[in-house]
Scaffold this active site. Structure first.
Site, PDB file in Angstrom:
ATOM      1  N   ASP A   1     -12.202  21.027  18.806  1.00  0.00           N
ATOM      2  CA  ASP A   1     -11.870  22.412  18.439  1.00  0.00           C
ATOM      3  C   ASP A   1     -11.035  23.119  19.505  1.00  0.00           C
ATOM      4  O   ASP A   1     -10.771  24.322  19.379  1.00  0.00           O
ATOM      5  CB  ASP A   1     -13.167  23.219  18.217  1.00  0.00           C
ATOM      6  CG  ASP A   1     -13.685  23.118  16.780  1.00  0.00           C
ATOM      7  OD1 ASP A   1     -12.885  22.850  15.861  1.00  0.00           O
ATOM      8  OD2 ASP A   1     -14.909  23.321  16.582  1.00  0.00           O
TER       9      ASP A   1
ATOM     10  N   ARG B   1     -18.823  23.038  21.946  1.00  0.00           N
ATOM     11  CA  ARG B   1     -17.593  23.648  22.467  1.00  0.00           C
ATOM     12  C   ARG B   1     -17.748  24.169  23.894  1.00  0.00           C
ATOM     13  O   ARG B   1     -16.784  24.727  24.461  1.00  0.00           O
ATOM     14  CB  ARG B   1     -17.131  24.802  21.539  1.00  0.00           C
ATOM     15  CG  ARG B   1     -16.804  24.360  20.119  1.00  0.00           C
ATOM     16  CD  ARG B   1     -16.037  25.432  19.346  1.00  0.00           C
ATOM     17  NE  ARG B   1     -14.700  25.635  19.915  1.00  0.00           N
ATOM     18  CZ  ARG B   1     -13.857  26.587  19.529  1.00  0.00           C
ATOM     19  NH1 ARG B   1     -14.213  27.433  18.572  1.00  0.00           N
ATOM     20  NH2 ARG B   1     -12.668  26.709  20.081  1.00  0.00           N
TER      21      ARG B   1
ATOM     22  N   ARG C   1     -21.353  34.840  16.727  1.00  0.00           N
ATOM     23  CA  ARG C   1     -21.008  34.112  17.951  1.00  0.00           C
ATOM     24  C   ARG C   1     -21.195  34.992  19.195  1.00  0.00           C
ATOM     25  O   ARG C   1     -22.052  34.734  20.010  1.00  0.00           O
ATOM     26  CB  ARG C   1     -19.569  33.600  17.882  1.00  0.00           C
ATOM     27  CG  ARG C   1     -19.286  32.678  16.681  1.00  0.00           C
ATOM     28  CD  ARG C   1     -19.910  31.316  16.864  1.00  0.00           C
ATOM     29  NE  ARG C   1     -19.674  30.407  15.755  1.00  0.00           N
ATOM     30  CZ  ARG C   1     -18.647  29.575  15.637  1.00  0.00           C
ATOM     31  NH1 ARG C   1     -17.708  29.554  16.564  1.00  0.00           N
ATOM     32  NH2 ARG C   1     -18.541  28.770  14.610  1.00  0.00           N
TER      33      ARG C   1
ATOM     34  N   HIS D   1     -16.052  34.939  13.015  1.00  0.00           N
ATOM     35  CA  HIS D   1     -15.368  35.560  14.159  1.00  0.00           C
ATOM     36  C   HIS D   1     -14.646  36.800  13.645  1.00  0.00           C
ATOM     37  O   HIS D   1     -14.112  36.791  12.525  1.00  0.00           O
ATOM     38  CB  HIS D   1     -14.276  34.630  14.727  1.00  0.00           C
ATOM     39  CG  HIS D   1     -14.741  33.594  15.700  1.00  0.00           C
ATOM     40  ND1 HIS D   1     -14.238  32.312  15.692  1.00  0.00           N
ATOM     41  CD2 HIS D   1     -15.627  33.640  16.726  1.00  0.00           C
ATOM     42  CE1 HIS D   1     -14.800  31.612  16.669  1.00  0.00           C
ATOM     43  NE2 HIS D   1     -15.639  32.390  17.309  1.00  0.00           N
TER      44      HIS D   1
ATOM     45  N   CYS E   1      -6.362  31.800  15.349  1.00  0.00           N
ATOM     46  CA  CYS E   1      -7.298  30.948  16.101  1.00  0.00           C
ATOM     47  C   CYS E   1      -6.560  30.034  17.069  1.00  0.00           C
ATOM     48  O   CYS E   1      -7.091  29.687  18.125  1.00  0.00           O
ATOM     49  CB  CYS E   1      -8.120  30.074  15.160  1.00  0.00           C
ATOM     50  SG  CYS E   1      -9.180  30.972  14.042  1.00  0.00           S
TER      51      CYS E   1
HETATM   52  N1  ARG Z   1     -14.341  25.153  14.401  1.00  0.00           N
HETATM   53  C1  ARG Z   1     -14.145  26.286  15.249  1.00  0.00           C
HETATM   54  C2  ARG Z   1     -15.459  27.023  15.433  1.00  0.00           C
HETATM   55  O1  ARG Z   1     -16.191  27.138  14.493  1.00  0.00           O
HETATM   56  C3  ARG Z   1     -13.091  27.190  14.690  1.00  0.00           C
HETATM   57  C4  ARG Z   1     -12.739  28.325  15.599  1.00  0.00           C
HETATM   58  C5  ARG Z   1     -11.746  29.235  14.993  1.00  0.00           C
HETATM   59  N2  ARG Z   1     -11.294  30.175  15.941  1.00  0.00           N
HETATM   60  C6  ARG Z   1     -11.171  31.482  15.726  1.00  0.00           C
HETATM   61  N3  ARG Z   1     -10.603  32.199  16.657  1.00  0.00           N
HETATM   62  N4  ARG Z   1     -11.664  32.061  14.662  1.00  0.00           N
HETATM   63  O2  ARG Z   1     -15.766  27.487  16.495  1.00  0.00           O
END
Ligand code: ARG
Length: 268
Positions: A63, A88, A134, A163, A257
């Protein structure tokens, strides 16, 4: 008007775990297609005259292409990311190291969980900050203190829009486009109060990650499928640059993203 963006080529991109509802590891994703699509995004920025810097992708971090999550940079101050999911976690230090290696001195290793520009969007006089999936609300306070800019908390309620940058983007320094259904009733009211002239997007456009767009104030780089939103942006006088990032959407990401904006110089 010229912007400076940090991007990460999806050389190790894959959908091999699921940390948001867009990700289906059993179906995977085609890395070669993702790389081609990402290259068109990078070229779109360069064609607009923007500066694109690159961070080396790290094997085992599929990612990492989603550079927006790597940090928040305002006035040359770098607020580091601290990821929610262990998959991550190593991206935070990797992005912070890029800034240190490039001469940024005002760098904060965050104490609280936050996913950089995924949940912090910067306007002229304030920073909008998402929470609920998040980024922890304690990080909103930490960022405000570090950046010296007012940070406005917005509560996200729909897991598809995990997000802030999946549900809202700044059109310029003082106005935004957003999908109200992604926010709690109180946060919808905050948005109506702050931005009475906002572009209000439909659920259909949000559901193709149409709000995961990047505006330089004149040009908007946006997922091609978000048809009605593009029409409204044109009606408002914006130049619209559609891009196809459908392969990256399989990980839950779009143009924004993939793009970390660097505001202010190193040493500034
Ligand atoms: N697979 C990543 C996650 O879930 C995607 C992140 C997407 N980034 C964003 N800025 N929305 O963390």
């Amino acid at each position: 008007m010229t912007r400076h963006y940090l991007m990460c080529r999806p050389d190790h991109f894959a959908v091999e775990y699921a940390i948001n509802p867009w990700m289906h590891p059993e179906s995977g994703a085609d890395r070669e297609v993702a790389i081609r699509q990402w290259e068109t995004l990078r070229s779109a920025y360069e064609d607009l005259g923007h500066r694109v810097s690159l961070i080396d992708p790290v094997e085992g971090l599929p990612d990492m292409v989603f550079a927006a999550n790597g940090a928040l940079v305002v006035d040359g101050r770098v607020y580091g990311a601290r990821f929610t999911h262990p998959q991550r976690a190593a991206e935070g230090p990797a992005y912070l190291k890029w800034f240190v290696d490039h001469g940024y001195e005002r760098v904060r290793d965050a104490a609280f969980t936050n996913e950089g520009e995924g949940d912090f969007l910067t306007l002229d006089h304030l920073v909008l900050a998402g929470t609920g999936f998040r980024t922890d609300i304690t990080a909103h306070k930490e960022a405000q203190e570090f950046l010296g800019r007012p940070v406005v908390t917005l509560q996200l309620v729909d897991p598809r829009f995990y997000h802030l940058d999946t549900a809202l983007f700044p059109l310029n320094g003082h106005n935004v486009a957003y999908f109200p259904g992604a926010f709690s009733p109180g946060s919808q009211e905050v948005l109506r109060n702050l931005f009475p002239d906002a572009v209000v997007a439909s659920e259909d456009d949000a559901a193709v990650l149409g709000l995961n767009a990047v505006s330089d104030g004149v040009n908007v780089v946006i997922n091609a499928e978000a048809a009605d939103l593009q029409l409204e942006l044109k009606r408002r006088g914006f130049e619209v640059i559609p891009v196809d990032l459908s392969e990256l959407r399989k990980a839950g990401g779009g143009p924004k993203c993939c793009t970390l904006e660097i505001r202010g110089q190193n040493g500034a």
